[in-house]
Design a protein around this motif. Structure first.
Motif, PDB file in Angstrom:
ATOM      1  N   ALA A  34       0.830  -1.207   0.000  1.00 33.88           N
ATOM      2  CA  ALA A  34       0.000   0.000   0.000  1.00 33.88           C
ATOM      3  C   ALA A  34       0.862   1.253   0.000  1.00 33.88           C
ATOM      4  O   ALA A  34       0.578   2.226  -0.723  1.00 33.88           O
ATOM      5  CB  ALA A  34      -0.925  -0.012   1.218  1.00 33.88           C
ATOM      6  N   ALA A  35       1.931   1.241   0.789  1.00 34.78           N
ATOM      7  CA  ALA A  35       2.828   2.404   0.852  1.00 34.78           C
ATOM      8  C   ALA A  35       3.562   2.607  -0.469  1.00 34.78           C
ATOM      9  O   ALA A  35       3.769   3.747  -0.915  1.00 34.78           O
ATOM     10  CB  ALA A  35       3.826   2.233   1.995  1.00 34.78           C
ATOM     11  N   ALA A  36       3.961   1.502  -1.110  1.00 34.60           N
ATOM     12  CA  ALA A  36       4.681   1.600  -2.379  1.00 34.60           C
ATOM     13  C   ALA A  36       3.808   2.216  -3.467  1.00 34.60           C
ATOM     14  O   ALA A  36       4.270   3.058  -4.250  1.00 34.60           O
ATOM     15  CB  ALA A  36       5.174   0.217  -2.807  1.00 34.60           C
ATOM     16  N   PHE A  37       2.550   1.826  -3.558  1.00 31.91           N
ATOM     17  CA  PHE A  37       1.638   2.388  -4.556  1.00 31.91           C
ATOM     18  C   PHE A  37       1.451   3.895  -4.341  1.00 31.91           C
ATOM     19  O   PHE A  37       1.232   4.638  -5.305  1.00 31.91           O
ATOM     20  CB  PHE A  37       0.281   1.685  -4.489  1.00 31.91           C
ATOM     21  CG  PHE A  37       0.169   0.488  -5.389  1.00 31.91           C
ATOM     22  CD1 PHE A  37      -0.479   0.571  -6.608  1.00 31.91           C
ATOM     23  CD2 PHE A  37       0.705  -0.731  -5.018  1.00 31.91           C
ATOM     24  CE1 PHE A  37      -0.592  -0.528  -7.448  1.00 31.91           C
ATOM     25  CE2 PHE A  37       0.609  -1.849  -5.840  1.00 31.91           C
ATOM     26  CZ  PHE A  37      -0.040  -1.741  -7.063  1.00 31.91           C
ATOM     27  N   ALA A  38       1.521   4.318  -3.081  1.00 37.37           N
ATOM     28  CA  ALA A  38       1.330   5.739  -2.780  1.00 37.37           C
ATOM     29  C   ALA A  38       2.633   6.515  -2.793  1.00 37.37           C
ATOM     30  O   ALA A  38       2.647   7.708  -2.466  1.00 37.37           O
ATOM     31  CB  ALA A  38       0.670   5.882  -1.410  1.00 37.37           C
ATOM     32  N   SER A  39       3.743   5.848  -3.173  1.00 38.75           N
ATOM     33  CA  SER A  39       5.069   6.466  -3.192  1.00 38.75           C
ATOM     34  C   SER A  39       5.456   7.029  -1.825  1.00 38.75           C
ATOM     35  O   SER A  39       6.083   8.082  -1.708  1.00 38.75           O
ATOM     36  CB  SER A  39       5.123   7.583  -4.253  1.00 38.75           C
ATOM     37  OG  SER A  39       4.864   7.050  -5.545  1.00 38.75           O
ATOM     38  N   GLU A  40       5.066   6.301  -0.790  1.00 44.97           N
ATOM     39  CA  GLU A  40       5.384   6.681   0.584  1.00 44.97           C
ATOM     40  C   GLU A  40       6.650   5.944   1.022  1.00 44.97           C
ATOM     41  O   GLU A  40       6.977   4.869   0.495  1.00 44.97           O
ATOM     42  CB  GLU A  40       4.222   6.318   1.507  1.00 44.97           C
ATOM     43  CG  GLU A  40       2.968   7.140   1.284  1.00 44.97           C
ATOM     44  CD  GLU A  40       3.027   8.466   2.018  1.00 44.97           C
ATOM     45  OE1 GLU A  40       3.296   8.479   3.230  1.00 44.97           O
ATOM     46  OE2 GLU A  40       2.816   9.506   1.363  1.00 44.97           O
ATOM     47  N   PRO A  41       7.391   6.455   2.020  1.00 43.94           N
ATOM     48  CA  PRO A  41       8.619   5.785   2.492  1.00 43.94           C
ATOM     49  C   PRO A  41       8.308   4.433   3.142  1.00 43.94           C
ATOM     50  O   PRO A  41       7.569   4.368   4.125  1.00 43.94           O
ATOM     51  CB  PRO A  41       9.194   6.781   3.506  1.00 43.94           C
ATOM     52  CG  PRO A  41       8.061   7.672   3.879  1.00 43.94           C
ATOM     53  CD  PRO A  41       7.169   7.751   2.690  1.00 43.94           C
ATOM     54  N   LEU A  42       8.879   3.375   2.593  1.00 48.04           N
ATOM     55  CA  LEU A  42       8.530   2.021   3.023  1.00 48.04           C
ATOM     56  C   LEU A  42       9.035   1.695   4.420  1.00 48.04           C
ATOM     57  O   LEU A  42       8.266   1.228   5.280  1.00 48.04           O
ATOM     58  CB  LEU A  42       9.076   1.005   2.013  1.00 48.04           C
ATOM     59  CG  LEU A  42       8.621   1.176   0.562  1.00 48.04           C
ATOM     60  CD1 LEU A  42       9.119   0.010  -0.294  1.00 48.04           C
ATOM     61  CD2 LEU A  42       7.098   1.268   0.471  1.00 48.04           C
ATOM     62  N   LEU A  43      10.321   1.885   4.646  1.00 52.42           N
ATOM     63  CA  LEU A  43      10.889   1.501   5.935  1.00 52.42           C
ATOM     64  C   LEU A  43      10.295   2.324   7.075  1.00 52.42           C
ATOM     65  O   LEU A  43      10.076   1.810   8.183  1.00 52.42           O
ATOM     66  CB  LEU A  43      12.411   1.650   5.908  1.00 52.42           C
ATOM     67  CG  LEU A  43      13.152   0.666   4.991  1.00 52.42           C
ATOM     68  CD1 LEU A  43      14.651   0.942   5.017  1.00 52.42           C
ATOM     69  CD2 LEU A  43      12.878  -0.778   5.420  1.00 52.42           C
TER      70      LEU A  43
END
Length: 482
Positions: A34-43
């Motif tokens: 979900a974070a990757a699709f939103a271009s949010e920081p994963l770690l």
């Protein structure tokens, strides 16, 4: 893309979880998607957002998971659950086989015994009674489900079930929230469920259907890993610990029932008598963080009640618990996997709620016609059905929208106790879909299939709960909380 990512992550979580993959890994993986699709920081989302949500759940409810699992194991190993089941069977007899199973399950689970512990006692009892009375074996799972997984979990005031405890920190309520409405809901669930089961039994007799063939299932559900993983998110007891310890001979009914009475009695005294009169000024100190007595008193009441019941069952059965260390070890260990599994689901929900696209989901949920009660009921229903977990779905709903619902309730003059009861009953409806861990486990223990028994489970566990939920919303909207 953000909303698509949430949908992809949720679908992936559901797909693999229902096939026995561990939620401990699936939940953070889905959160990262979900974070990757939103271009949010994963770690950052994994180590901060996800872990903060999971840790918050563990901090709030670990004591209840721990003491609840331990109490259930001690009740089982002391022979108390078996004694109560046999007492009901003897008093009501084979002529009232269905009622015997329902009431036995209701009594032990309302007293705080995990339904998974109850399953392994009630299933052989039901088979014995049904065989003697000629009642179709396929009705056993629904009979057990009605007694263990419906009104004693979500409706009866004071039930120590984790589902009834979850709204307390969010709404500042106790386990006895909206007691009158809870009793009404319980009567609807029990009444409709019993009517359905009696009708089904009579219809079967008219067709000449008897008990049926002996169970053919040979699956050891306590060792079957996919079933165990599903069950871990459904309820607060790890199936793998069921065989550990040593079950003693059954005590007399007074000794068996007293710890259950202690749970309800101490919970009532703490909730309505002791804690409201306690000087809570010390909670204003910085070391306790930003908290209030209202936010913690409900959980404190359940903790004290379970602790008192544990002391009671040990004191009454000291000689029967010949391997008490093994029983205690098994009980406390049984709480770990369910706690971490549900906490992982909550962590996933925290990441989803942090996504910018979640604002659209929040707007949709709050725009549902009917006001906050209807919106809350739908939200808990949907999330419980998707996660296959009443506790997980309920916590995600309240973690993401609880403050908003409470604010809307205050603006509309709605008692938080009414929100509590609607949320709990709502989470206990569609969580009983075919993939639910408790449903899968129950069918396996009874040696039945979905084809044979699931329709009856739908009627007693889903339809009855929806009817009760509608009644509570209608009565609560008209007359307020009572």
């Amino acid at each position: 893309m953000g909303l698509l990512g949430i949908l992809v992550a949720l679908c992936g979580l559901i797909w693999f979880a229902y096939r026995g993959w561990s939620v401990l890994l699936l939940a953070p993986a889905a959160a990262l998607i979900a974070a990757a699709f939103a271009s949010e920081p994963l770690l950052a989302h994994w180590t901060v957002t996800f872990m903060a949500g999971a840790a918050r759940f563990i901090a709030q409810f670990f004591p209840i998971f721990l003491l609840g699992a331990l109490f259930g194991k001690l009740m089982d190993d002391s022979g108390s659950v078996m004694a109560i089941a046999h007492f009901m069977a003897e008093k009501l007899g084979a002529r009232r086989a269905i009622l015997s199973v329902v009431l036995a399950g209701a009594f032990v689970t309302y007293g705080g015994v995990s339904l998974f512990v109850a399953f392994f006692v009630l299933a052989p009892m039901a088979q014995e009674l049904f065989r003697a009375s000629g009642t179709p074996r396929r009705l056993a799972p629904a009979s057990i489900a009605l007694g263990t997984s419906t009104f004693t979990m979500s409706a009866l005031p004071g039930t120590p079930a984790i589902q009834n405890a979850i709204p307390m920190p969010f709404f500042g309520t106790t386990a006895f929230a909206a007691p009158g409405l809870g009793l009404v809901a319980a009567l609807i669930m029990l009444g409709f469920g019993m009517c359905w089961l009696i009708w089904a039994e009579r219809a079967a007799r008219r067709r000449g259907e008897g008990y049926g063939d002996a169970p053919t299932a040979t699956v050891d559900v306590t060792a079957d890993q996919p079933i165990r993983e599903r069950a871990a998110t459904a309820r607060e007891f790890d199936l793998a610990e069921i065989p550990h310890g040593h079950r003693a001979d059954a005590p007399n009914i007074f000794i068996a029932a007293l710890p259950l009475i202690v749970v309800v009695g101490v919970n009532l005294v703490m909730s309505l008598g002791v804690l409201p009169r306690m000087d809570d000024s010390f909670l204003a100190e910085e070391r306790w963080g930003p908290t209030t007595l209202a936010a913690v008193s409900g959980v404190w009441s359940v903790i004290v009640a379970l602790a008192a019941a544990i002391v009671t069952v040990i004191a009454l059965n000291w000689r029967r618990l010949t391997k008490i260390r093994e029983s205690v070890d098994a009980g406390v260990t049984a709480s770990a996997l369910p706690l971490l599994s549900v906490a992982s689901l909550v962590g996933f929900g925290a990441v989803v709620a942090a996504m910018p696209a979640f604002a659209a989901v929040r707007t949709w949920a709050l725009s549902i016609e009917g006001g906050p009660l209807v919106s809350l009921a739908i939200a808990t229903n949907v999330l419980a059905s998707l996660t296959g977990s009443a506790s997980g779905g309920l916590t995600i709903a309240l973690d993401t929208l609880g403050e908003t619902y409470l604010r809307l309730a205050e603006q509309g003059g709605i008692d938080p106790a009414l929100l509590h009861r609607v949320a709990v009953i709502g989470a206990g409806t569609l969580d009983s879909l075919p993939h639910n861990g408790a449903v899968v486990t129950l069918l396996a223990v009874c040696g039945c299939t979905h084809k044979e028994s699931y329709l009856d489970i739908v009627m007693v566990a889903i339809v009855s709960a929806i009817l009760a939920l509608v009644a509570v919303i209608v009565l609560g909207s008209a007359f307020g909380s009572f």
